[in-house]
Design a protein around this motif. Structure first.
Motif, PDB file in Angstrom:
ATOM      1  N   MET A 170       0.839  -1.194   0.000  1.00 36.43           N
ATOM      2  CA  MET A 170       0.000   0.000   0.000  1.00 36.43           C
ATOM      3  C   MET A 170       0.873   1.242   0.000  1.00 36.43           C
ATOM      4  N   THR A 171       0.253   2.353  -0.368  1.00 37.61           N
ATOM      5  CA  THR A 171       0.967   3.607  -0.553  1.00 37.61           C
ATOM      6  C   THR A 171       0.089   4.743  -0.057  1.00 37.61           C
ATOM      7  N   ILE A 172       0.719   5.836   0.436  1.00 32.30           N
ATOM      8  CA  ILE A 172      -0.032   7.051   0.701  1.00 32.30           C
ATOM      9  C   ILE A 172       0.354   8.101  -0.345  1.00 32.30           C
ATOM     10  N   LEU A 173      -0.580   8.970  -0.668  1.00 32.65           N
ATOM     11  CA  LEU A 173      -0.341  10.080  -1.576  1.00 32.65           C
ATOM     12  C   LEU A 173      -0.353  11.364  -0.767  1.00 32.65           C
ATOM     13  N   VAL A 174       0.705  12.157  -0.885  1.00 31.51           N
ATOM     14  CA  VAL A 174       0.821  13.432  -0.177  1.00 31.51           C
ATOM     15  C   VAL A 174       0.815  14.539  -1.212  1.00 31.51           C
TER      16      VAL A 174
ATOM     17  N   PRO B 285       5.564   3.387   1.111  1.00 32.53           N
ATOM     18  CA  PRO B 285       5.965   4.388   0.124  1.00 32.53           C
ATOM     19  C   PRO B 285       5.051   5.615   0.123  1.00 32.53           C
ATOM     20  N   VAL B 286       5.625   6.719  -0.364  1.00 28.56           N
ATOM     21  CA  VAL B 286       4.912   7.982  -0.507  1.00 28.56           C
ATOM     22  C   VAL B 286       4.978   8.428  -1.960  1.00 28.56           C
ATOM     23  N   VAL B 287       3.813   8.699  -2.531  1.00 26.46           N
ATOM     24  CA  VAL B 287       3.746   9.409  -3.809  1.00 26.46           C
ATOM     25  C   VAL B 287       3.502  10.875  -3.472  1.00 26.46           C
ATOM     26  N   ASN B 288       4.379  11.723  -3.942  1.00 29.12           N
ATOM     27  CA  ASN B 288       4.410  13.126  -3.528  1.00 29.12           C
ATOM     28  C   ASN B 288       4.091  14.016  -4.736  1.00 29.12           C
ATOM     29  N   ILE B 289       2.942  14.705  -4.674  1.00 27.86           N
ATOM     30  CA  ILE B 289       2.544  15.631  -5.735  1.00 27.86           C
ATOM     31  C   ILE B 289       2.786  17.052  -5.257  1.00 27.86           C
ATOM     32  N   ASP B 290       3.484  17.831  -6.063  1.00 30.72           N
ATOM     33  CA  ASP B 290       3.655  19.254  -5.751  1.00 30.72           C
ATOM     34  C   ASP B 290       3.806  20.017  -7.055  1.00 30.72           C
ATOM     35  N   LYS B 291       3.163  21.169  -7.125  1.00 31.24           N
ATOM     36  CA  LYS B 291       3.215  22.010  -8.321  1.00 31.24           C
ATOM     37  C   LYS B 291       4.527  22.776  -8.412  1.00 31.24           C
ATOM     38  N   LEU B 292       5.273  22.845  -7.303  1.00 30.90           N
ATOM     39  CA  LEU B 292       6.537  23.567  -7.216  1.00 30.90           C
ATOM     40  C   LEU B 292       6.374  25.041  -7.577  1.00 30.90           C
ATOM     41  N   THR B 293       5.386  25.668  -6.927  1.00 31.79           N
ATOM     42  CA  THR B 293       5.294  27.118  -7.009  1.00 31.79           C
ATOM     43  C   THR B 293       6.370  27.698  -6.090  1.00 31.79           C
ATOM     44  N   TYR B 294       6.296  28.982  -5.774  1.00 27.61           N
ATOM     45  CA  TYR B 294       7.405  29.660  -5.096  1.00 27.61           C
ATOM     46  C   TYR B 294       7.875  28.958  -3.819  1.00 27.61           C
TER      47      TYR B 294
END
Length: 356
Positions: free
Chosen positions: A1-5, A27-36
């Motif tokens: 299993m995995t968590i999404l952050v 495991p971690v799936v990491n979503i980020d738009k990478l704004t400022y």
């Protein structure tokens, strides 16, 4: 299993990802738009770690989020993604509407679609934890009791209004669709990897570089201060044991006026890295014009979280702030890399025209 952050390259999100992987192998799936304020350097220690998968994406991109949920067999989502600075929301509120309201809506829609397709046992075990703020409750007078989970929402800035809207959306998806959600409302965080537009990292860096320490108004705005790693431990506890549909306030039990916080920082820097001329850093304090609609006091009552889930902060303000100052003194390369980017132009815009 995995968590999404989501928002896992930001201040609180990156601390959460680092703490999560330090404590378990899920495991971690990491979503980020990478704004400022999203900074992959926060996660540099995870480079090459197969347990961490980073995806540059917007939470408002329904297709990307849904594909990740399905392909990674996600069991829980922790949503940190948000535009989060009051001053920025005053200068440019539209970004806050787009991310905090529309982005949260599209994230909820993707999660709902994924959740509906799970087998019954997986549907029962699934969780979406939405991370919010005490600012949705408005402002307190000095004699008012701290905010509890039953306080009426009274947001006073575009930022807090947009976060309040996202909280309401999360609640509605539970009551309308049965989505298993949890919400946390936290007080002011501080600690490592804090983007240096906020009070504590701004004053540490300005002190070290001989610049003014800008204090809004009379400096008597009161906040409850929560060490970020304590916040991360609270989120883990709520995710593991929280009752579906419930809201949990997370606070540090540390009410301090902004001016007192800055004097504490100055005293600690006087001890740990004195000025070359031997003078106290407090000489650099400067009072500037207050920001519009500045809430006077926030305070969190975290009794429910302690009573129901057995959580309380491990750090006092004194122990947490010392760790924070030491971290910034030891990580000046990280600070300088941040300062070389968009942050500097933001500072010029925000503080220009504020009379001392």
């Amino acid at each position: 299993m995995t968590i999404l952050v989501t928002g896992g390259a930001g201040f609180i999100g990156s601390n959460f990802v680092l703490d999560w992987l330090a404590g378990c192998d899920e495991p971690v799936v990491n979503i980020d738009k990478l704004t400022y304020a999203g900074n992959l350097e926060n996660l540099a220690s995870l480079q090459g770690d197969a347990r961490h998968v980073f995806v540059k994406a917007d939470i408002g991109d329904y297709d990307v989020v849904l594909d990740l949920l399905k392909n990674r067999h996600v069991r829980a989502v922790v949503n940190f993604a948000a535009e989060s600075h009051v001053d920025r929301s005053i200068h440019g509120p539209e970004d806050f509407i787009q991310t905090n309201i529309l982005g949260s809506f599209r994230l909820l829609e993707a999660v709902r679609c994924y959740w509906n397709g799970l087998a019954d046992a997986e549907k029962q075990a699934f969780r979406l934890l939405h991370v919010s703020t005490d600012e949705v409750y408005g402002s307190l007078e000095k004699t008012d009791p701290p905010f509890s989970e039953s306080n009426q929402y009274q947001p006073n800035s575009p930022y807090s209004a947009s976060k309040a809207a996202s909280d309401h959306l999360v609640r509605s998806y539970h009551h309308t669709y049965g989505l298993p959600v949890l919400t946390t409302n936290c007080s002011n965080n501080y600690g490592p990897y804090h983007f240096p537009e906020k009070l504590i990292p701004l004053c540490i860096q300005n002190a070290l570089t001989g610049k003014a320490l800008p204090i809004y108004g009379d400096g008597q705005q009161i906040r409850d201060w929560l060490y970020v790693k304590d916040h991360c431990s609270a989120i883990r506890r709520v995710l593991a044991e929280g009752q579906v549909g419930q809201v949990y306030n997370v606070g540090g039990w540390n009410e301090k006026a902004n001016l007192d916080v800055v004097h504490t920082l100055c005293g600690m820097l006087d001890e740990l890295q004195p000025r070359a001329d031997g003078k106290p850093y407090a000489e650099q304090i400067t009072y500037v014009t207050d920001r519009p609609g500045h809430d006077r006091r926030y305070a969190i009552d975290a009794t429910k979280l302690e009573r129901e889930l057995g959580w309380k902060p491990a750090e006092t303000f004194e122990t947490g702030i010392r760790k924070t100052v030491q971290w910034y003194l030891e990580h000046q390369d990280w600070v300088n890399n941040v300062l070389s980017g968009d942050y500097q132009s933001w500072l010029d815009k925000n503080y220009a025209g504020r009379d001392a």
